[in-house]
Design an enzyme around this catalytic site. Structure first.
Site, PDB file in Angstrom:
ATOM      1  N   CYS A  46      34.981  -6.205  40.312  1.00 15.01           N
ATOM      2  CA  CYS A  46      33.979  -5.221  39.882  1.00 15.01           C
ATOM      3  C   CYS A  46      34.672  -4.211  38.984  1.00 15.01           C
ATOM      4  O   CYS A  46      35.824  -3.818  39.230  1.00 15.01           O
ATOM      5  CB  CYS A  46      33.379  -4.529  41.106  1.00 15.01           C
ATOM      6  SG  CYS A  46      32.125  -3.278  40.723  1.00 15.01           S
ATOM      7  N   HIS A  69      25.262  -9.533  42.687  1.00 11.60           N
ATOM      8  CA  HIS A  69      26.221  -8.415  42.651  1.00 11.60           C
ATOM      9  C   HIS A  69      25.587  -7.191  41.972  1.00 11.60           C
ATOM     10  O   HIS A  69      25.710  -6.065  42.481  1.00 11.60           O
ATOM     11  CB  HIS A  69      27.471  -8.877  41.895  1.00 11.60           C
ATOM     12  CG  HIS A  69      28.551  -7.847  41.806  1.00 11.60           C
ATOM     13  ND1 HIS A  69      29.771  -7.981  42.426  1.00 11.60           N
ATOM     14  CD2 HIS A  69      28.612  -6.641  41.166  1.00 11.60           C
ATOM     15  CE1 HIS A  69      30.528  -6.922  42.167  1.00 11.60           C
ATOM     16  NE2 HIS A  69      29.839  -6.106  41.397  1.00 11.60           N
ATOM     17  N   GLU A  70      24.900  -7.421  40.828  1.00 10.89           N
ATOM     18  CA  GLU A  70      24.319  -6.288  40.099  1.00 10.89           C
ATOM     19  C   GLU A  70      23.085  -5.729  40.802  1.00 10.89           C
ATOM     20  O   GLU A  70      22.849  -4.519  40.788  1.00 10.89           O
ATOM     21  CB  GLU A  70      23.985  -6.715  38.661  1.00 10.89           C
ATOM     22  CG  GLU A  70      25.179  -7.173  37.848  1.00 10.89           C
ATOM     23  CD  GLU A  70      26.346  -6.204  37.899  1.00 10.89           C
ATOM     24  OE1 GLU A  70      26.126  -4.968  37.870  1.00 10.89           O
ATOM     25  OE2 GLU A  70      27.500  -6.668  37.990  1.00 10.89           O
ATOM     26  N   HIS A  76      24.254  -3.318  43.281  1.00  8.15           N
ATOM     27  CA  HIS A  76      24.563  -2.008  42.685  1.00  8.15           C
ATOM     28  C   HIS A  76      23.305  -1.155  42.564  1.00  8.15           C
ATOM     29  O   HIS A  76      23.330   0.050  42.859  1.00  8.15           O
ATOM     30  CB  HIS A  76      25.181  -2.199  41.293  1.00  8.15           C
ATOM     31  CG  HIS A  76      26.670  -2.328  41.297  1.00  8.15           C
ATOM     32  ND1 HIS A  76      27.504  -1.393  41.864  1.00  8.15           N
ATOM     33  CD2 HIS A  76      27.486  -3.292  40.770  1.00  8.15           C
ATOM     34  CE1 HIS A  76      28.763  -1.767  41.705  1.00  8.15           C
ATOM     35  NE2 HIS A  76      28.778  -2.919  41.052  1.00  8.15           N
TER      36      HIS A  76
END
Length: 499
Positions: free
Chosen positions: A428, A470-471, A474
């Protein structure tokens, strides 16, 4: 039956118009479309049922590129017409010069410079204008166009749809210099497209109007910036007003070992090489390429093209620190302990928030292009707005296949996942010093918004499923380390076994 001199002049104009139209192999309907007239009007002028107007003659001359012949026939007709109506005929403002539709402007000199900076191209244009007409000029039209891959229109169109040119990035400014006084010019958008902008420069500012009156001269200067990821290897100038001198300069780092050439084309001629040479001279670590021409024909397009035989060296990129964490900080990416990374991002209200959403996506995309300085993420890479301290539900994911377009995620949420999972290393940009094994579903379905506010569900599999998940994490205030199996250690990037 005897015809008058005025009638014979009108017939000569119609014959000249028909000769150039047929020489260009245009139908009356096609010519009318190019001129912006109704087809019946062109037919009536050629059939002598309508008399030509000044506006019609200017447009016909410009579209047919008649070398002034159509305009000359009109001047002969118009002088006879005025002699009949007025014993003191009006003298043309610029003898021998025909003027384009709707304006009396002449460009006495244009100098256009394109400079490659660290991460953007800067374009600066100076035009010395002369109002050779009979009416004050209150505005002036300029165009900004980009084409990332001019030889692959489909690829360029897809790229610019995903990464549209924005006025925020252009940082557009304009000035007027009338011989010692430099005044900022207000401007107004005429057309706003993904890869194309038209802008009216207004001869006015906060202090009031300052029109360019007949017979007056002034220099107009405007400048803008475009990121390297949007500007292709070309710089084009189109001659849309009568121009006496045109000069173009390309200023790039000499370390790129550039090769530069040029082509020209017009409405009546196929593409061919420039008729005058491009001159190179080096100034320090810069390579300067200059080209110019006198009295370029109207509607001619001149294009400088280039190829860099070396990649941009580190010395010409923005300075960044030596350690990954330092370089991450210099890029503006928040570290893993930043509070903003633990808050759910604010969703966009689309389509009302479309301009703001495009600006955020454009910033994310630009930083992704520089992120390889930190580490070559061969498996793909993503970036979410909260990582830049932006409270907005937007993320951009670049697939492992660099030829594939990036994926833009607006207001995303996972609506389904496969039961099958695997465990792979993740990294990341906010956690750039370490990697870790993270279990993820092999497939996820994500509902996300389009620019117009409509929503669509997209299915992602394997590597893209991992990147997108993953995004989305976030944007929901989670980090990838939250997904790791308890007790599994982080791996310093220096010991990371993957590519």
């Amino acid at each position: 039956m005897t015809t008058s001199p005025l009638e014979r002049a009108a017939e000569s104009f119609a014959a000249e118009l028909a000769r150039h139209r047929t020489g260009r192999r245009l139908s009356k309907k096609q010519l009318a479309t190019l001129m912006g007239f109704d087809p019946s009007y062109v037919s009536h002028v050629e059939g002598r049922r309508h008399r030509p107007t000044e506006d019609f003659a200017r447009r016909a001359e410009a579209v047919l590129d008649a070398g002034g012949a159509i305009w000359q026939r009109f001047r002969e007709y118009d002088q006879l017409r005025q002699a009949r109506a007025n014993p003191t005929p009006r003298e043309p403002a610029a003898p021998g010069q025909w003027l384009p539709p709707g304006t009396g402007l002449l460009v006495e000199r244009e100098t256009a410079t394109l400079t490659l900076l660290d991460d953007a191209y800067r374009c600066e244009v100076r035009r010395q204008l002369w109002n050779a007409g009979t009416e004050p000029v209150t505005r002036y039209l300029v165009r900004v166009a980009v084409d990332r891959w001019p030889d692959d229109p489909g690829r360029s169109n897809r790229h610019h749809r995903e990464h549209p040119l924005t006025f925020a990035e252009l940082q557009f400014r304009a000035l007027r210099d009338d011989g010692g006084t430099r005044d900022a010019m207000h401007w107004r958008v005429r057309h706003d497209r993904d890869a194309y902008k038209e802008i009216w420069l207004l001869f006015e500012n906060a202090d009031g109007p300052f029109p360019l009156h007949p017979g007056e001269r002034a220099e107009v200067e405007y400048a803008y910036r475009v990121g390297r990821e949007k500007w292709g290897p070309w710089f084009q100038r189109a001659v849309r007003l009568p121009t006496r001198h045109l000069a173009v300069r390309l200023d790039v780092p000499a370390a790129l070992d550039p090769r530069v050439w040029g082509v020209e084309t017009s409405l009546s001629a196929d593409e061919g090489p420039l008729r005058t040479p491009i001159r190179r001279h080096d100034r320090g670590d810069r390579a300067i390429f200059d080209w110019s021409t006198d009295d370029p024909p109207l509607n001619t397009r001149y294009r400088l093209q280039w190829r860099f035989r070396r990649e941009l060296p580190d010395a010409t990129r923005p300075a960044v620190g030596g350690r990954p964490a330092d370089r991450r900080r210099d890029l503006g990416v928040l570290p893993r302990d930043a509070e903003a990374l633990r808050r759910p991002a604010r969703p966009f209200d689309l389509p009302r928030d479309e301009p703001a959403a495009r600006e955020v996506v454009d910033r994310l995309t630009g930083l992704l292009d520089r992120a390889d300085e930190l580490h070559p993420f061969h498996a793909g890479l993503g970036l979410a707005a909260p990582q830049l301290g932006i409270d907005a539900a937007a993320a951009v994911v670049r697939p492992a296949d660099r030829a594939a377009p990036p994926v833009v995620l607006l207001n995303p949420r996972v609506v389904d996942t496969s039961p099958d999972t695997d465990e792979q290393y993740e990294g990341c940009l906010s956690y750039v010093d370490h990697r870790g094994l993270v279990p993820r579903p092999l497939r996820i379905d994500v509902e996300h918004a389009r620019w117009d506010g409509s929503r669509v569900i997209t299915s992602f599999a394997h590597g893209m499923a991992r990147l997108v998940a993953h995004e989305v994490d976030h944007l929901e205030g989670r980090l990838w380390t939250d997904r790791m199996t308890p007790g599994v250690p982080l791996v310093p990037v220096e010991e990371y076994p993957g590519p």
